[in-house]
Design a protein around this motif. Structure first.
Motif, PDB file in Angstrom:
ATOM      1  N   SER A 160      24.957  69.808  70.911  1.00  0.00           N
ATOM      2  CA  SER A 160      24.740  68.476  70.231  1.00  0.00           C
ATOM      3  C   SER A 160      25.798  67.622  69.923  1.00  0.00           C
ATOM      4  O   SER A 160      25.567  66.699  69.253  1.00  0.00           O
ATOM      5  CB  SER A 160      23.541  68.846  69.191  1.00  0.00           C
ATOM      6  OG  SER A 160      24.363  69.637  68.092  1.00  0.00           O
ATOM      7  N   GLY A 161      27.134  68.206  69.848  1.00  0.00           N
ATOM      8  CA  GLY A 161      28.122  67.407  69.508  1.00  0.00           C
ATOM      9  C   GLY A 161      28.394  67.821  68.175  1.00  0.00           C
ATOM     10  O   GLY A 161      29.488  67.006  67.413  1.00  0.00           O
ATOM     11  N   GLU A 162      27.639  68.645  67.470  1.00  0.00           N
ATOM     12  CA  GLU A 162      27.866  68.575  66.017  1.00  0.00           C
ATOM     13  C   GLU A 162      28.982  69.791  65.613  1.00  0.00           C
ATOM     14  O   GLU A 162      28.943  70.828  66.198  1.00  0.00           O
ATOM     15  CB  GLU A 162      26.606  68.813  65.392  1.00  0.00           C
ATOM     16  CG  GLU A 162      25.500  67.720  65.541  1.00  0.00           C
ATOM     17  CD  GLU A 162      24.300  68.174  64.925  1.00  0.00           C
ATOM     18  OE1 GLU A 162      23.689  67.470  64.354  1.00  0.00           O
ATOM     19  OE2 GLU A 162      23.852  69.469  65.171  1.00  0.00           O
ATOM     20  N   ALA A 183      28.255  67.489  74.255  1.00  0.00           N
ATOM     21  CA  ALA A 183      28.542  68.721  73.805  1.00  0.00           C
ATOM     22  C   ALA A 183      30.182  69.216  73.386  1.00  0.00           C
ATOM     23  O   ALA A 183      30.762  68.860  74.189  1.00  0.00           O
ATOM     24  CB  ALA A 183      27.999  69.735  74.754  1.00  0.00           C
ATOM     25  N   VAL A 184      30.352  69.834  72.294  1.00  0.00           N
ATOM     26  CA  VAL A 184      31.500  70.341  72.022  1.00  0.00           C
ATOM     27  C   VAL A 184      32.023  71.468  72.837  1.00  0.00           C
ATOM     28  O   VAL A 184      31.099  72.644  72.958  1.00  0.00           O
ATOM     29  CB  VAL A 184      31.635  70.732  70.469  1.00  0.00           C
ATOM     30  CG1 VAL A 184      33.059  71.219  70.398  1.00  0.00           C
ATOM     31  CG2 VAL A 184      31.365  69.683  69.651  1.00  0.00           C
ATOM     32  N   ARG A 185      32.934  71.440  73.697  1.00  0.00           N
ATOM     33  CA  ARG A 185      33.385  72.639  74.753  1.00  0.00           C
ATOM     34  C   ARG A 185      34.466  73.256  74.254  1.00  0.00           C
ATOM     35  O   ARG A 185      34.552  74.680  74.688  1.00  0.00           O
ATOM     36  CB  ARG A 185      33.724  71.744  76.188  1.00  0.00           C
ATOM     37  CG  ARG A 185      32.669  71.519  76.631  1.00  0.00           C
ATOM     38  CD  ARG A 185      31.497  72.178  76.881  1.00  0.00           C
ATOM     39  NE  ARG A 185      30.188  71.603  77.513  1.00  0.00           N
ATOM     40  CZ  ARG A 185      29.172  72.355  77.483  1.00  0.00           C
ATOM     41  NH1 ARG A 185      29.128  73.568  77.222  1.00  0.00           N
ATOM     42  NH2 ARG A 185      28.239  71.739  78.174  1.00  0.00           N
ATOM     43  N   ALA A 186      35.476  72.828  73.403  1.00  0.00           N
ATOM     44  CA  ALA A 186      36.654  73.637  72.833  1.00  0.00           C
ATOM     45  C   ALA A 186      37.087  72.951  71.590  1.00  0.00           C
ATOM     46  O   ALA A 186      37.077  71.669  71.326  1.00  0.00           O
ATOM     47  CB  ALA A 186      37.640  73.599  73.933  1.00  0.00           C
ATOM     48  N   PHE A 187      37.533  73.949  70.602  1.00  0.00           N
ATOM     49  CA  PHE A 187      38.473  73.400  69.641  1.00  0.00           C
ATOM     50  C   PHE A 187      39.322  74.609  69.006  1.00  0.00           C
ATOM     51  O   PHE A 187      39.172  75.917  69.351  1.00  0.00           O
ATOM     52  CB  PHE A 187      37.677  72.734  68.476  1.00  0.00           C
ATOM     53  CG  PHE A 187      36.596  73.701  68.052  1.00  0.00           C
ATOM     54  CD1 PHE A 187      36.798  75.136  67.706  1.00  0.00           C
ATOM     55  CD2 PHE A 187      35.347  73.163  67.482  1.00  0.00           C
ATOM     56  CE1 PHE A 187      35.900  75.748  67.098  1.00  0.00           C
ATOM     57  CE2 PHE A 187      34.338  74.199  66.923  1.00  0.00           C
ATOM     58  CZ  PHE A 187      34.867  75.500  66.347  1.00  0.00           C
ATOM     59  N   GLN A 188      40.544  73.966  68.413  1.00  0.00           N
ATOM     60  CA  GLN A 188      41.393  74.958  67.932  1.00  0.00           C
ATOM     61  C   GLN A 188      42.196  74.387  66.882  1.00  0.00           C
ATOM     62  O   GLN A 188      42.630  73.260  66.908  1.00  0.00           O
ATOM     63  CB  GLN A 188      42.427  75.502  68.841  1.00  0.00           C
ATOM     64  CG  GLN A 188      43.130  76.569  68.379  1.00  0.00           C
ATOM     65  CD  GLN A 188      44.141  77.135  69.585  1.00  0.00           C
ATOM     66  OE1 GLN A 188      44.442  76.481  70.801  1.00  0.00           O
ATOM     67  NE2 GLN A 188      44.963  78.129  69.391  1.00  0.00           N
ATOM     68  N   PHE A 189      42.232  75.055  65.841  1.00  0.00           N
ATOM     69  CA  PHE A 189      43.295  74.918  64.651  1.00  0.00           C
ATOM     70  C   PHE A 189      44.680  74.818  65.083  1.00  0.00           C
ATOM     71  O   PHE A 189      45.248  75.737  66.032  1.00  0.00           O
ATOM     72  CB  PHE A 189      42.874  75.761  63.450  1.00  0.00           C
ATOM     73  CG  PHE A 189      41.997  75.023  62.725  1.00  0.00           C
ATOM     74  CD1 PHE A 189      41.944  74.226  61.626  1.00  0.00           C
ATOM     75  CD2 PHE A 189      40.616  75.819  62.974  1.00  0.00           C
ATOM     76  CE1 PHE A 189      40.948  73.708  60.889  1.00  0.00           C
ATOM     77  CE2 PHE A 189      39.606  75.350  61.902  1.00  0.00           C
ATOM     78  CZ  PHE A 189      39.802  74.488  61.052  1.00  0.00           C
ATOM     79  N   GLN A 201      32.529  67.473  76.279  1.00  0.00           N
ATOM     80  CA  GLN A 201      31.876  67.449  77.603  1.00  0.00           C
ATOM     81  C   GLN A 201      32.341  66.105  78.700  1.00  0.00           C
ATOM     82  O   GLN A 201      32.259  66.269  79.709  1.00  0.00           O
ATOM     83  CB  GLN A 201      30.253  67.392  77.746  1.00  0.00           C
ATOM     84  CG  GLN A 201      29.405  67.429  79.155  1.00  0.00           C
ATOM     85  CD  GLN A 201      29.700  68.792  79.987  1.00  0.00           C
ATOM     86  OE1 GLN A 201      29.918  69.817  79.050  1.00  0.00           O
ATOM     87  NE2 GLN A 201      29.722  68.231  81.129  1.00  0.00           N
ATOM     88  N   ASN A 202      32.334  65.084  77.853  1.00  0.00           N
ATOM     89  CA  ASN A 202      32.676  63.742  78.345  1.00  0.00           C
ATOM     90  C   ASN A 202      34.384  63.596  78.673  1.00  0.00           C
ATOM     91  O   ASN A 202      34.963  62.667  79.132  1.00  0.00           O
ATOM     92  CB  ASN A 202      32.364  62.476  77.792  1.00  0.00           C
ATOM     93  CG  ASN A 202      30.963  62.512  77.707  1.00  0.00           C
ATOM     94  OD1 ASN A 202      30.255  63.002  78.398  1.00  0.00           O
ATOM     95  ND2 ASN A 202      30.339  61.930  76.696  1.00  0.00           N
TER      96      ASN A 202
END
Length: 578
Positions: A160-162, A183-189, A201-202
């Motif tokens: 949901s992008g949250e 949609a959130v696909r990846a993140f990293q600190f 996703q975009n």
């Protein structure tokens, strides 16, 4: 010669001095007997103010026509207590290698120290004891999960992008934030813990501060970004995308430095070496490539996998890299000799994610059947490559669907998994000597108790710097555009069950009735389980589903955030990760 049997009355010689042998008291009338506190300890009485507060809350709910919710107190276990005991022991132990022996009995769990205290004992790092299931009020697949750098919270990103923050001690809900429009696909600190970079996703890349304040955003790729990884000095980061490229960015300038081309299909993951200028990437073309980020040249290509590589992970020392593939295997490669170190076979379906323990040589993999397997690579090597390394511990029913992401606590004593079944689950180490351990029987299914406390409408409170989860729910907008999957598709869980949607607890306004689910899903709340491998990328993401229509503005812009809706087709199911 036959020795005579000793009778029970025969006194056996003692090897202790006579003064140390206990004797019956010479004065029985002087023996102490307890006279107070003879009963078992009782729980503390309920606070009168708290009882009154609960009664008033129930009365307000009745006035509003809502069903009274039963409040059930949940105990809080401090899984970090061993760290304080370990710090004291380090100051007072007789030598640098002394560690008290662990007694194999559950009550001695209070003496269990952090994994770093047992450098030669990997069994103290098997996080197989189920603790808690955390679920958002609006359920959707959870794609990525990580611990915050200080280890006090868990951050998850969903379709949901949250962003959702969960408390790392009580594992309950803290806050939610509409971070992305897709949609959130990846993140990293960053390694310093000062910033968070995320991708969706975009193909949009965003920077966040630890308080979730958005700093910048820009379009990094034309298609979905599947992986993101920072360099050891945090000056650069790499992104992998479905456009079959890997791009290296200057973090401070948000500027593209180079584009790495060489994969023949979607690049599903990329990981930067923990201490060197070396990149590793995995693609849908079944290849693992090693890159020089300075020149953009391919240093080596591995062809051992027979299907899409879905996850990669460097070992903490940087000597080994593990890969998870749809060919149902996990392979470990030694980059010092650039050879295959181990083949790990144990999953019954494709492997979706893989991660290393921060202290011990333990590798954990998650599969699409919902299983979590712990592999101990500290033992002796198999005699030949045909011999299969058996998993050290198996959680065969950890989740009901694909496990997209996993993460260990920085200290290694807690473990969190994020799944396509809309849940985030927490795991800890077993109690020492516990015969009823979770993985003793091959992994029991966690209980269905789901705690969504703190996410009620009455409890939503605006936190400065965070998105508000109050009246303007994201389900009030248009939902995802449906994906034409076909008959052999991998279907997601239906949002509700029953012929009467309003009578169902899981009914979500704006989603229509269960009759509208693709092909007449019927009253079943759970779609049929997947049979066979997941469909390919080109089948799941059709040309029509790639173009996402923009919904109306949320109208709730707090802390600089603007949530935007997306198109929804009532005749389709919610989109999965692939």
């Amino acid at each position: 010669m036959v020795l005579p049997m000793l009778s029970m009355d025969t006194s056996i010689p003692m090897l202790l001095p006579s003064s140390s042998i206990p004797r019956p008291p010479s004065h029985p009338h002087l023996e102490w007997t307890p006279k107070r506190y003879l009963s078992d300890p009782q729980p503390p009485p309920m606070d009168d103010a708290r009882v009154l507060e609960q009664e008033m809350a129930a009365a307000r709910q009745l006035q509003d026509g809502k069903a009274v919710k039963k409040t059930r107190p949940r105990r809080t276990v401090d899984f970090n207590a061993g760290m304080g005991r370990w710090n004291i022991l380090r100051k007072h132990r007789p030598n640098s290698t002394y560690v008290p022996s662990m007694r194999p009995a559950p009550p001695f769990v209070i003496d269990l120290l952090p994994p770093i205290a047992y450098p030669g004992n990997s069994s103290t790092s098997l996080c197989t004891k189920f603790i808690h299931t955390s679920t958002n009020k609006i359920r959707c697949p959870v794609n990525v999960v990580t611990w915050t750098p200080e280890g006090r919270r868990v951050l998850t990103g969903s379709t949901s992008g949250e962003f959702t923050l969960w408390n790392g001690l009580t594992f309950n809900f803290e806050t939610i934030l509409q971070a992305h429009d897709s949609a959130v696909r990846a993140f990293q600190f960053t390694h310093s813990g000062s910033f968070l970079a995320s991708a969706d996703q975009n193909g949009i890349i965003k920077y966040f501060q630890p308080n979730m304040n958005n700093l910048t955003a820009w379009a990094g790729h034309r298609e979905a970004i599947r992986g993101l990884s920072f360099s050891p000095d945090d000056r650069r980061f790499a992104t992998a995308s479905d456009d079959s490229t890997i791009r290296i960015w200057s973090f401070e300038e948000s500027r593209e430095e180079s584009v790495l081309t060489g994969h023949g299909w979607d690049v599903k993951c990329v990981e930067w070496h923990p201490s060197k200028g070396l990149l590793v990437s995995g693609s849908k073309d079944n290849q693992i490539k090693f890159w020089d980020p300075r020149t953009g040249a391919v240093l080596s290509t591995l062809h051992q996998h027979k299907n899409t590589i879905q996850g990669l992970a460097w070992s903490p020392n940087g000597n080994l890299v593990a890969s998870a593939s749809r060919d149902q295997t996990v392979r470990v490669f030694d980059i010092r000799a650039m050879k295959e170190f181990r083949i790990l076979r144990g999953h019954k379906k494709e492997v979706c994610s893989v991660t290393w323990h921060p202290v011990h040589p333990i590798l954990v993999s998650g599969g699409s059947e919902g299983a979590v397997l712990h592999w101990d690579l500290g033992g002796p090597e198999p005699t030949n490559m045909q011999s299969v390394t058996q998993p050290r511990a198996t959680l065969s029913q950890a989740h009901d669907s694909n496990i997209w992401s996993m993460a260990f606590h920085p200290m290694g004593h807690l473990f969190v998994t994020a799944s396509n079944d809309h849940t985030t689950r927490f795991w800890s180490r077993e109690r020492p000597g516990d015969a009823t351990s979770v993985f003793s029987g091959g992994g029991e299914k966690p209980p269905e108790i789901i705690d969504m406390s703190g996410q009620d409408d009455e409890d939503d409170a605006m936190v400065p710097g965070f998105s508000y989860g109050g009246t303007n729910k994201w389900w009030g907008k248009d939902e995802d555009t449906a994906v034409g999957l076909g008959d052999n598709s991998y279907t997601q869980r239906a949002p509700f069950s029953g012929d009467d949607p309003m009578g169902s607890d899981d009914f979500i306004p704006g989603f229509g009735t269960s009759d509208n689910l693709g092909g007449g899903a019927g009253p079943s709340a759970v779609a049929p389980k997947q049979s066979g491998p997941l469909p390919g990328q080109e089948e799941m993401w059709t040309a029509d589903s790639r173009g996402e229509s923009r919904g109306e503005d949320w109208g709730n812009r707090r802390g600089g955030w603007t949530g935007r809706g997306r198109g929804y087709n009532p005749n389709g199911a919610r989109r999965g990760r692939y």
